[in-house]
Design an enzyme around this catalytic site. Structure first.
Site, PDB file in Angstrom:
ATOM      1  N   ARG A   1      37.518  28.970  40.327  1.00 63.69           N
ATOM      2  CA  ARG A   1      38.910  29.333  40.038  1.00 63.69           C
ATOM      3  C   ARG A   1      38.958  30.572  39.140  1.00 63.69           C
ATOM      4  O   ARG A   1      39.796  31.464  39.328  1.00 63.69           O
ATOM      5  CB  ARG A   1      39.626  28.150  39.370  1.00 63.69           C
ATOM      6  CG  ARG A   1      39.825  26.966  40.292  1.00 63.69           C
ATOM      7  CD  ARG A   1      40.723  25.911  39.661  1.00 63.69           C
ATOM      8  NE  ARG A   1      40.019  24.978  38.814  1.00 63.69           N
ATOM      9  CZ  ARG A   1      39.597  23.768  39.186  1.00 63.69           C
ATOM     10  NH1 ARG A   1      39.786  23.362  40.439  1.00 63.69           N
ATOM     11  NH2 ARG A   1      38.999  22.959  38.337  1.00 63.69           N
TER      12      ARG A   1
ATOM     13  N   PHE B   1      45.839  23.658  50.547  1.00 65.08           N
ATOM     14  CA  PHE B   1      45.261  22.423  50.016  1.00 65.08           C
ATOM     15  C   PHE B   1      45.223  22.517  48.494  1.00 65.08           C
ATOM     16  O   PHE B   1      44.210  22.270  47.865  1.00 65.08           O
ATOM     17  CB  PHE B   1      43.851  22.172  50.575  1.00 65.08           C
ATOM     18  CG  PHE B   1      43.753  22.270  52.077  1.00 65.08           C
ATOM     19  CD1 PHE B   1      44.107  21.197  52.882  1.00 65.08           C
ATOM     20  CD2 PHE B   1      43.289  23.430  52.683  1.00 65.08           C
ATOM     21  CE1 PHE B   1      43.998  21.286  54.264  1.00 65.08           C
ATOM     22  CE2 PHE B   1      43.181  23.526  54.054  1.00 65.08           C
ATOM     23  CZ  PHE B   1      43.538  22.449  54.854  1.00 65.08           C
TER      24      PHE B   1
ATOM     25  N   ASP C   1      50.350  21.760  50.014  1.00 65.82           N
ATOM     26  CA  ASP C   1      49.593  20.512  50.092  1.00 65.82           C
ATOM     27  C   ASP C   1      50.417  19.485  50.860  1.00 65.82           C
ATOM     28  O   ASP C   1      51.652  19.492  50.803  1.00 65.82           O
ATOM     29  CB  ASP C   1      49.256  19.985  48.693  1.00 65.82           C
ATOM     30  CG  ASP C   1      48.082  19.012  48.713  1.00 65.82           C
ATOM     31  OD1 ASP C   1      46.941  19.466  48.478  1.00 65.82           O
ATOM     32  OD2 ASP C   1      48.307  17.817  48.989  1.00 65.82           O
TER      33      ASP C   1
ATOM     34  N   ASP D   1      40.932  25.568  50.196  1.00 67.86           N
ATOM     35  CA  ASP D   1      40.143  24.571  49.444  1.00 67.86           C
ATOM     36  C   ASP D   1      40.396  23.183  50.041  1.00 67.86           C
ATOM     37  O   ASP D   1      40.981  22.309  49.390  1.00 67.86           O
ATOM     38  CB  ASP D   1      40.537  24.616  47.968  1.00 67.86           C
ATOM     39  CG  ASP D   1      39.743  23.630  47.115  1.00 67.86           C
ATOM     40  OD1 ASP D   1      38.659  23.208  47.560  1.00 67.86           O
ATOM     41  OD2 ASP D   1      40.213  23.283  46.011  1.00 67.86           O
TER      42      ASP D   1
ATOM     43  N   CYS E   1      33.452  21.194  50.698  1.00 68.96           N
ATOM     44  CA  CYS E   1      32.925  20.274  49.688  1.00 68.96           C
ATOM     45  C   CYS E   1      32.189  19.103  50.330  1.00 68.96           C
ATOM     46  O   CYS E   1      31.947  18.080  49.680  1.00 68.96           O
ATOM     47  CB  CYS E   1      34.036  19.770  48.778  1.00 68.96           C
ATOM     48  SG  CYS E   1      35.322  18.840  49.628  1.00 68.96           S
TER      49      CYS E   1
END
Length: 403
Positions: free
Chosen positions: A217, A233, A255, A304, A344
């Site tokens: 970030r 996201f 989101d 993300d 991730c």
């Protein structure tokens, strides 16, 4: 607490190659015999087929991952002092490598405390116990953690348990959440990279906040001055707020969770950014094609997403998902603008993720200039020989459309 080793696990000849290469796990099909009277969750000595002692771990016959190692030293005994030494080493490492205001204090196998996660949010800790043996050791470890932090003048206001992950069922355990201390306000304010957040440790995703992207970030901040930014996201708004703090002209965070968007809006107000940082509840997969069709373009696009795969069997479908959102993302970036994208999922290997991004760029008819490749923050250490500890892949690209 009883730390007596009551049984010995003997491996099959030629088995447990990953263990011998430095890993910490032994699977059920690698075990030849279990000698002695031992309950699941208790300590066992691990021996090779020829009787050579490989160390000590805890047993769970209900799990395919049957033994998790605590030490590879044959003469080391598991005691309260041993566990405190592990906790102290984890804390000393964080003090050297990250901002400890909020950080992951214990990262399971990578801190040689398999199956245990502890996140520190200011003066609150959130605990996630994912292995039966660690569940037994958890009270001793938490007392050690309080002592170690107190030595540096840190007095915890409270501890909350978020052992509500489905993976606990594979260990034969019920999901659990609740206070492990006197009750406290579970909306905790933290500061990271100069951004203020309200973290919902009781009902937020996982432990309440994704600390692993802390320095990613920060890396995005320098791209965002005077920029128009799309953060997909966004969860509780972390990348969007970093962009806003860095001086972005306008930021839209997206989101699918109404709860997350409501929290993100509170965080924007907390930072005085509501005039420049706004949020929208929408399905990113539906919104991106709509934005492309409307000819929308951004200086910076951030992707993300959650893990699209949590098993090897679904990797192919996950790759399709990553390719689709990145193709759309590339199309939404202005010529010379930037795309920040990540995965991730441990099962989405760095090689496969890179290949997927290359295909997405070809499909979008753009060329990429790699600015940076990053991974998770150092408080989520990558332990070589424990592949599962390396999961976050993060790229920053400049997107070139005219060349």
């Amino acid at each position: 607490m009883d730390f007596t080793v009551k049984a010995a696990v003997t491996l099959k000849k030629g088995a447990a190659k990953s263990l011998k290469a430095g890993g910490l796990w032994i699977y059920d099909n690698e075990i030849d015999t279990i000698m002695g009277s031992v309950e699941d969750g208790e300590l066992v000595r691990v021996k090779d087929f020829d009787g050579y002692v490989l160390g000590t771990g805890f047993l769970n016959r209900k799990s395919r991952l049957t033994v998790r190692m605590l030490t590879r030293e044959k003469d080391t005994e598991i005691t309260e002092a041993f566990l405190e030494k592990r906790v102290r080493a984890a804390w000393e490492y964080r003090k050297k490598t990250v901002d400890t205001g909020s950080c992951r204090l214990i990262f399971g196998e990578a801190d040689f405390l398999p199956g245990l996660v502890v996140d520190k949010f200011s003066d609150v800790c959130v605990v996630q116990s994912l292995a039966l043996g660690m569940e037994r050791l958890k009270p001793v470890i938490l007392e050690a953690l309080k002592r170690v932090l107190a030595e540096d003048g840190i007095v915890l206001r409270g501890i909350y348990e978020r052992s509500d992950a489905k993976v606990r069922e594979q260990e034969g355990m019920e999901r659990m959440k609740g206070f492990l201390s006197e009750p406290f306000d579970t909306e905790v304010e933290i500061v990271e990279n100069g951004v203020r957040y309200l973290v919902d440790v009781a009902d937020g995703q996982k432990t309440g906040f994704f600390l692993d992207q802390k320095y990613n970030r920060l890396a995005v901040q320098r791209l965002c001055q005077d920029a128009e930014v799309l953060d997909c996201f966004t969860h509780t708004g972390s990348f969007a707020l970093n962009a806003g703090l860095a001086g972005a002209k306008q930021v839209l965070g997206v989101d699918a969770s109404e709860t997350a968007v409501a929290q993100a809006e509170k965080n924007a107000a907390l930072n005085g950014l509501s005039d420049r940082v706004s949020f929208r509840c929408a399905d990113v997969f539906e919104l991106l094609p709509e934005l492309v069709q409307n000819g929308k373009q951004y200086d910076v696009v951030i992707l993300d997403p959650p893990a699209f795969t949590k098993s090897r069997s679904s990797v192919k479908n996950a790759a399709k998902g990553y390719r689709e959102i990145n193709r759309r993302g590339f199309s939404l970036v202005k010529d010379g603008g930037y795309l920040c994208t990540c995965s991730c999922s441990h099962f989405m290997t760095p090689e496969l993720f890179s290949e997927t991004l290359a295909q997405a760029a070809r499909d979008a008819h753009v060329r990429l200039r790699q600015v940076e490749y990053r991974t998770q923050a150092p408080d989520h250490p990558i332990l070589w020989s424990a592949d599962e500890s390396y999961y976050l892949k993060f790229y920053i690209f400049q997107v070139c459309k005219s060349f």
